[in-house]
Scaffold this active site. Sequence first.
Site, PDB file in Angstrom:
ATOM      1  N   ASP A 220     -33.059  25.912  26.671  1.00  0.00           N
ATOM      2  CA  ASP A 220     -32.583  25.363  27.953  1.00  0.00           C
ATOM      3  C   ASP A 220     -31.306  24.559  27.702  1.00  0.00           C
ATOM      4  O   ASP A 220     -30.622  24.802  26.710  1.00  0.00           O
ATOM      5  CB  ASP A 220     -33.706  24.529  28.593  1.00  0.00           C
ATOM      6  CG  ASP A 220     -33.622  24.537  30.109  1.00  0.00           C
ATOM      7  OD1 ASP A 220     -32.594  24.093  30.640  1.00  0.00           O
ATOM      8  OD2 ASP A 220     -34.569  24.999  30.777  1.00  0.00           O
ATOM      9  N   HIS A 243     -28.597  26.671  27.490  1.00  0.00           N
ATOM     10  CA  HIS A 243     -27.983  26.808  28.808  1.00  0.00           C
ATOM     11  C   HIS A 243     -26.726  25.952  28.938  1.00  0.00           C
ATOM     12  O   HIS A 243     -26.226  25.749  30.033  1.00  0.00           O
ATOM     13  CB  HIS A 243     -28.991  26.462  29.903  1.00  0.00           C
ATOM     14  CG  HIS A 243     -30.154  27.414  29.961  1.00  0.00           C
ATOM     15  ND1 HIS A 243     -31.174  27.304  30.861  1.00  0.00           N
ATOM     16  CD2 HIS A 243     -30.434  28.515  29.204  1.00  0.00           C
ATOM     17  CE1 HIS A 243     -32.049  28.287  30.673  1.00  0.00           C
ATOM     18  NE2 HIS A 243     -31.629  29.027  29.667  1.00  0.00           N
TER      19      HIS A 243
END
Length: 394
Positions: A220, A243
Amino acid sequence: MKNSRIAIIMSFLFLVDFCAAQSEVLQISNFGGTPNSDITQAFIKAWTLACASPTPTKIVIPAGTYMLTGIDVKGPCKAPIEIQVDGTIQAPSDINLVQKGSDQWVRFQYINSLTLSGQGVFDGQGADVWKQGRAAWKKGSSTSTKISMNLGFNFLNNTIIRDITSKDSKFFHIMVLACNNITFDGVTVTAPAMSPNTDGIHIGKSTDVKILNSNIGTGDDCVSLGDGSRKVTVQNVNCGPGHGISVGSLGKYTTEDHVAGLLVKNCTLKETDNGLRIKTWPSAPGTITITDMNFEDITIIDVLNPIIIDQEYCPYNQCSKENPSKIKISKVSFKNVHGTSKTPEGVIFICSSGVPCDEVELNNIDLTFNGAPTKAKCSNVRPIVIGKAPACQA
Ligand SMILES: *[C@@H]1O[C@H](CO)[C@@H](O)[C@H](O)[C@H]1NC(C)=O
Ligand SMILES: *[C@@H]1O[C@H](CO)[C@@H](O)[C@H](O)[C@H]1NC(C)=O
Ligand SMILES: *[C@@H]1O[C@H](CO)[C@@H](O)[C@H](O)[C@H]1NC(C)=O
């Protein structure tokens, strides 16, 4: 002659005294903490002694593998404390066996002057939980069994986290909440790209946060800024997989605080979904501002969305885009950003039609897709362009 001898003795005594005051060392083994055993109770005993000590104290966990059910230690303490971890500390892989009632496996709260250092590893052993996916979450929300983050730093002042590694957390790796003056230097955060919600370092309601000289690769966001983040520096950091470096998502709640002051400098983002991102929810009640966000000297390697402001952030269509976000974004600069994009749009600015973005600067942006310059897609913003940068298209 006599005077100088006295001076030497005096300074020797001073030195002894100084060294004693510098470091009272507590070895975990003296509290029953031995390798290949659960050191939870040993750590609590050592901490209790350290926290009550009027002189600075260092707790040492040497090389070796240890188990830890979980700790939740609180200050205030009488003097600075350092915890030096050179071993590998493993969490139970089963969420039912991690300390109950806490969503953080290793939690520090209400402490002034804490240092966490060493070559050690905090291993959250998250693989089983990642496999269970939503089933684990359901269980977590209905019982006191929570899916835990590896490390929680809450309500701390003057904290240093140096060199340590956070590995395979079940959930976010590191949470920084309500801290003042906290520095991460030379840390490693690592989890596979496919591990859900394993954000690297999440910051909320904190001021003066530095993340320096670190490597973060997760499933993430590498670094994410929640509400109330102020004066944050991310410098000399490698991010990927993951991310990217994100501000938000923000706007969901009316209780959020403003976000102001971010410098991301000399960082590399490699094979991440997003690079540099600011995201807010549409049709949401929050009215805070996001201002003074600066990104410079950034290398982008094969990133899907290298530069993105998304004020219609709505993953899995879990919200309506009917009404614009009420979050005002201003004073955002992207300077010297170069590298390769995995999509034709190197720059995406989807600003709010209700409160358009102000003073967004693109300064020397050199991003390519398949060898050709990338495009910029912009709505509700007129970027200030300096030097080379893609021209805005609607
Ligand atoms: C941290 O600093 C704040 C603001 O100065 C203060 O209110 C708080 O008591 C301090 N916390 C600790 C644990 O020292
Ligand atoms: C921040 O914390 C560090 C570590 O305790 C300390 O050395 C430094 O002086 C603090 N800085 C400020 C501005 O208080
Ligand atoms: C930029 O960051 C890298 C680490 O990613 C470091 O090796 C290098 O020295 C940094 N450059 C400058 C100018 O600080």
